[in-house]
Write an enzyme that holds these catalytic residues in place. Structure first.
Site, PDB file in Angstrom:
ATOM      1  N   TRP A 102       0.794  -1.957  14.561  1.00  0.00           N
ATOM      2  CA  TRP A 102       0.581  -1.555  15.944  1.00  0.00           C
ATOM      3  C   TRP A 102       1.609  -2.169  16.884  1.00  0.00           C
ATOM      4  O   TRP A 102       2.024  -1.544  17.862  1.00  0.00           O
ATOM      5  CB  TRP A 102      -0.847  -1.886  16.375  1.00  0.00           C
ATOM      6  CG  TRP A 102      -1.846  -1.114  15.570  1.00  0.00           C
ATOM      7  CD1 TRP A 102      -2.707  -1.599  14.639  1.00  0.00           C
ATOM      8  CD2 TRP A 102      -2.033   0.312  15.579  1.00  0.00           C
ATOM      9  NE1 TRP A 102      -3.434  -0.568  14.077  1.00  0.00           N
ATOM     10  CE2 TRP A 102      -3.040   0.616  14.638  1.00  0.00           C
ATOM     11  CE3 TRP A 102      -1.455   1.355  16.303  1.00  0.00           C
ATOM     12  CZ2 TRP A 102      -3.481   1.908  14.392  1.00  0.00           C
ATOM     13  CZ3 TRP A 102      -1.892   2.650  16.061  1.00  0.00           C
ATOM     14  CH2 TRP A 102      -2.894   2.914  15.121  1.00  0.00           C
ATOM     15  N   ASP A 172      -1.975  -6.484  23.551  1.00  0.00           N
ATOM     16  CA  ASP A 172      -2.843  -5.424  23.044  1.00  0.00           C
ATOM     17  C   ASP A 172      -4.007  -6.132  22.358  1.00  0.00           C
ATOM     18  O   ASP A 172      -3.857  -6.717  21.295  1.00  0.00           O
ATOM     19  CB  ASP A 172      -2.063  -4.558  22.051  1.00  0.00           C
ATOM     20  CG  ASP A 172      -2.938  -3.488  21.393  1.00  0.00           C
ATOM     21  OD1 ASP A 172      -4.152  -3.435  21.669  1.00  0.00           O
ATOM     22  OD2 ASP A 172      -2.381  -2.713  20.583  1.00  0.00           O
ATOM     23  N   LYS A 196     -13.752  -0.536  19.300  1.00  0.00           N
ATOM     24  CA  LYS A 196     -14.023  -1.583  18.320  1.00  0.00           C
ATOM     25  C   LYS A 196     -15.076  -2.564  18.837  1.00  0.00           C
ATOM     26  O   LYS A 196     -16.072  -2.818  18.179  1.00  0.00           O
ATOM     27  CB  LYS A 196     -12.720  -2.298  17.955  1.00  0.00           C
ATOM     28  CG  LYS A 196     -11.678  -1.333  17.377  1.00  0.00           C
ATOM     29  CD  LYS A 196     -10.327  -1.987  17.156  1.00  0.00           C
ATOM     30  CE  LYS A 196      -9.244  -0.982  16.827  1.00  0.00           C
ATOM     31  NZ  LYS A 196      -9.438  -0.303  15.549  1.00  0.00           N
TER      32      LYS A 196
END
Length: 364
Positions: A102, A172, A196
């Site tokens: 990511w 992030d 999440k």
């Protein structure tokens, strides 16, 4: 109905209490005679829900007054582009630390916008560790430094964050926001997809220091301009109303658990159970992450052979465990134990792992 033991990496488990309440209110929210999905996003009822979600985040994370909380769409992936579009001027560069797939994707999008530099990376080490914060060379001329706080695919997590002084630190936190106490004031921007720890997919939280919001960025499309969203309280266009409603309910649930401090203690307990099953297996289970970089959200591991992994996942599925296959890019196994995954499910998984090892070795 028996609930699955859900270890999916995202979209992930939601608190059962939240789902039960949402089901109860599904056809009639606040005696409106409508579902939350039918409400006008300009209505007083939805405005209250929207503001409760934002205030819940502010309360739980102790967000200072000089920060704006935005509820946007497009997932964390859109933030990969919005951040450099808003914060990377033509005469500066942005620094990135690579710790997994990511962060690589975030860098790739930033490269399309302006100049970037990689100041640290664990790629050559198969992303098994987080670079030491004391070894980072912070460039005072950088527009910002970007990190990914938790790496879902490789199972690593930052335990300490770099001190960047005047350089805004951008993180992030899609897969570990609200899972542990943090000092928001150390960051210029924190962003996270909700699916999440915060709620369902469809809404993205952006916590941004107000001085970083530059108004009247005429070169940007309105939907990509932080100042537009801040000015309109994240209601510039029709928001994902259902996702924001569920986000507000999750914030209430976290408060009832005792806040982030209590959630963090529970997450440590859950992670310790499964890591113990790995560490005490005499090498049968092989953890991917180095010990001091282990994630408390995503526990990644392999078994001695592909055949053993296949049988493990097959039997786990038969026992009602869901989502234990590793990411398709690296294989292996992964248990994602976000906030809403019950302790009992982690206890059951740890016991299953021990029993599977003993049975496999006995029959081999």
């Amino acid at each position: 109905m028996k609930r699955a033991r859900n270890f999916n990496a995202g979209p992930a488990a939601l608190p059962e209490e939240v789902l039960v309440r949402a089901e109860k209110e599904f056809l009639n929210i606040n005696n409106s005679g409508m579902s939350v999905m039918e409400l006008s996003h300009r209505s007083a009822i939805f405005e209250s829900i929207h503001n409760q979600a934002i205030q819940g985040l502010k309360d739980l994370l102790y967000i200072p007054e000089n920060y704006e909380v935005l509820l946007l769409q497009g997932g964390a992936s859109l933030q990969f582009s919005m951040i450099p579009m808003n914060l990377l001027p033509a005469d500066k560069h942005a620094d990135y630390v690579l710790t997994g797939s990511w962060s690589e994707k975030a860098l790739k999008e930033a490269e399309k916008v302006g100049e970037t530099k990689i100041i640290a990376s664990s790629k050559d080490g198969s992303y098994k560790f987080i670079p030491n914060v004391n070894d980072l060379s912070i460039d005072e001329t950088a527009a910002y430094l970007h990190i990914t706080s938790n790496n879902t695919i490789y199972g690593t997590q930052w335990t300490d964050f770099p001190s960047t002084q005047s350089v805004p630190l951008i993180a992030d936190m899609s897969s570990d926001i609200l899972s542990r106490e943090i000092d928001v004031s150390k960051f210029g921007v924190i962003y996270a997809g909700a699916q999440k720890n915060l709620g369902p997919s469809g809404v993205t939280v952006v916590i941004i220091r107000k001085d970083l919001i530059q108004p009247n960025q005429t070169n940007l499309p309105s939907m990509l301009d932080y100042s537009i969203h801040a000015k309109s309280n994240s209601l510039y266009n029709t928001p994902p109303t259902m996702a924001i409603y569920l986000l507000s309910l999750v914030m209430e649930w976290v408060k009832k658990q005792g806040g982030v401090k209590a959630i963090e203690a529970m997450n440590s307990k859950k992670a310790n159970l499964i890591y113990a099953a790995i560490d005490e297996s005499e090498g049968f289970y092989i953890g991917h992450a180095e010990t001091n970089s282990r994630s408390k959200m995503n526990i990644t591991f392999n078994l001695p052979t592909k055949a053993a992994e296949k049988l493990f996942l097959q039997q786990a599925s038969e026992f009602g465990f869901v989502g234990l296959a590793g990411h398709r890019s690296i294989g292996g196994c992964r248990a994602s134990i976000y906030n809403a995954v019950p302790l009992a499910h982690c206890e059951e998984l740890a016991a299953f792992m021990k029993n599977f090892k003993n049975s496999y070795e006995k029959n081999s």
